[in-house]
Scaffold this active site. Sequence first.
Site: not given
Ligand SMILES: CCCCC/C=C\C/C=C\C/C=C\C/C=C\CCCC(=O)SCCNC(=O)CCNC(=O)[C@H](O)C(C)(C)COP(=O)(O)OP(=O)(O)OC[C@H]1O[C@@H](n2cnc3c(N)ncnc32)[C@H](O)[C@@H]1OP(=O)(O)O
Length: 240
Positions: A161, A183, A207
């Site tokens: 992740d 997997n 996405k």
């Molecule tokens: C956590 C920090 C993030 C910020 C920092 C970013 C980067 C950091 C920099 C470098 C990285 C360095 C280290 C990384 C370290 C750790 C990484 C850990 C990451 C995590 O630990 S993270 C926690 C687990 N994660 C969650 O806790 C997410 C819970 N969730 C939500 O917060 C919402 O769900 C969200 C925001 C994901 C989307 O929400 P939303 O409202 O913005 O967007 P929406 O629902 O409209 O979806 C838009 C389009 O994606 C499609 N879509 C959505 N979900 C789908 C699915 N599951 N399967 C298939 N398609 C899907 C829709 O179908 C639509 O598709 P279409 O546009 O074609 O209609």
Amino acid sequence: MLRSCTAGLRSLWALRGRREGAPRLSADLQPARRLFSTEKAVHKDWALPNPSWSKDLKLLFDQFMKKCEDGSWERLPSCKHTCTYKSEDFKTYFLDPQLVEGEGLSQAQLFTRGFEDGLGFEYVIFNNNDEKRTVCLFQGGPYLQGIPGFLHGGAIATMIDVAFGSCAAISGGAVMTANLNINFKRPVPLCSVVVIHSQLDKLEGRKLFVSCNVRSVDEKTLYSEATGLFIKLDPKKSST
Ligand SMILES: CCCCC/C=C\C/C=C\C/C=C\C/C=C\CCCC(=O)SCCNC(=O)CCNC(=O)[C@H](O)C(C)(C)COP(=O)(O)OP(=O)(O)OC[C@H]1O[C@@H](n2cnc3c(N)ncnc32)[C@H](O)[C@@H]1OP(=O)(O)O
């Protein structure tokens, strides 16, 4: 394997808290600097060798640092506390301001950097911007055990992740994991080094589709394969 791990554990305890100083980043690492804002310059960079790193991990690290010299690859720094990538934006858009201002987050730190040297996740990620891919060198320590002598699947998933998150963030900025599909093909020996090759396969609106494989250092063993979907966060939306 278990004996060497126990010996490793003893020496790891002896080495607790000792870290090599973080060298200055060379000019070709500037993109990584921009990605991970330096809002708090005091933050230590943990993606650097420490005494718990095995010979394999140090060797691979050196090889990738060499690849960084022509600018095609860059090492991504890693902070323990507010991994500072656009954290201000993140707070503004997705967290309750009262929580941000209050004591709630004062102890927060990146899950994968919360262990003493060598006991948990030791890793460094290199990014190839042109090829939209990353390589994560990962040594899973004794506190990440699942089946005796082997890494816990959750630890592997976590590392995948993180590797995916970095790969997706390069193109997508602030992203969140929406889907992970793994997997597990072979168990990963505890304290060994694995290489996670991730790539961005497709960018479709907000996405980001990514995939990876997890291999042994000699590349002969394929431990895991995974795909992931990351969503670029929409600042107009709230997470709750
Ligand atoms: C956590 C920090 C993030 C910020 C920092 C970013 C980067 C950091 C920099 C470098 C990285 C360095 C280290 C990384 C370290 C750790 C990484 C850990 C990451 C995590 O630990 S993270 C926690 C687990 N994660 C969650 O806790 C997410 C819970 N969730 C939500 O917060 C919402 O769900 C969200 C925001 C994901 C989307 O929400 P939303 O409202 O913005 O967007 P929406 O629902 O409209 O979806 C838009 C389009 O994606 C499609 N879509 C959505 N979900 C789908 C699915 N599951 N399967 C298939 N398609 C899907 C829709 O179908 C639509 O598709 P279409 O546009 O074609 O209609």
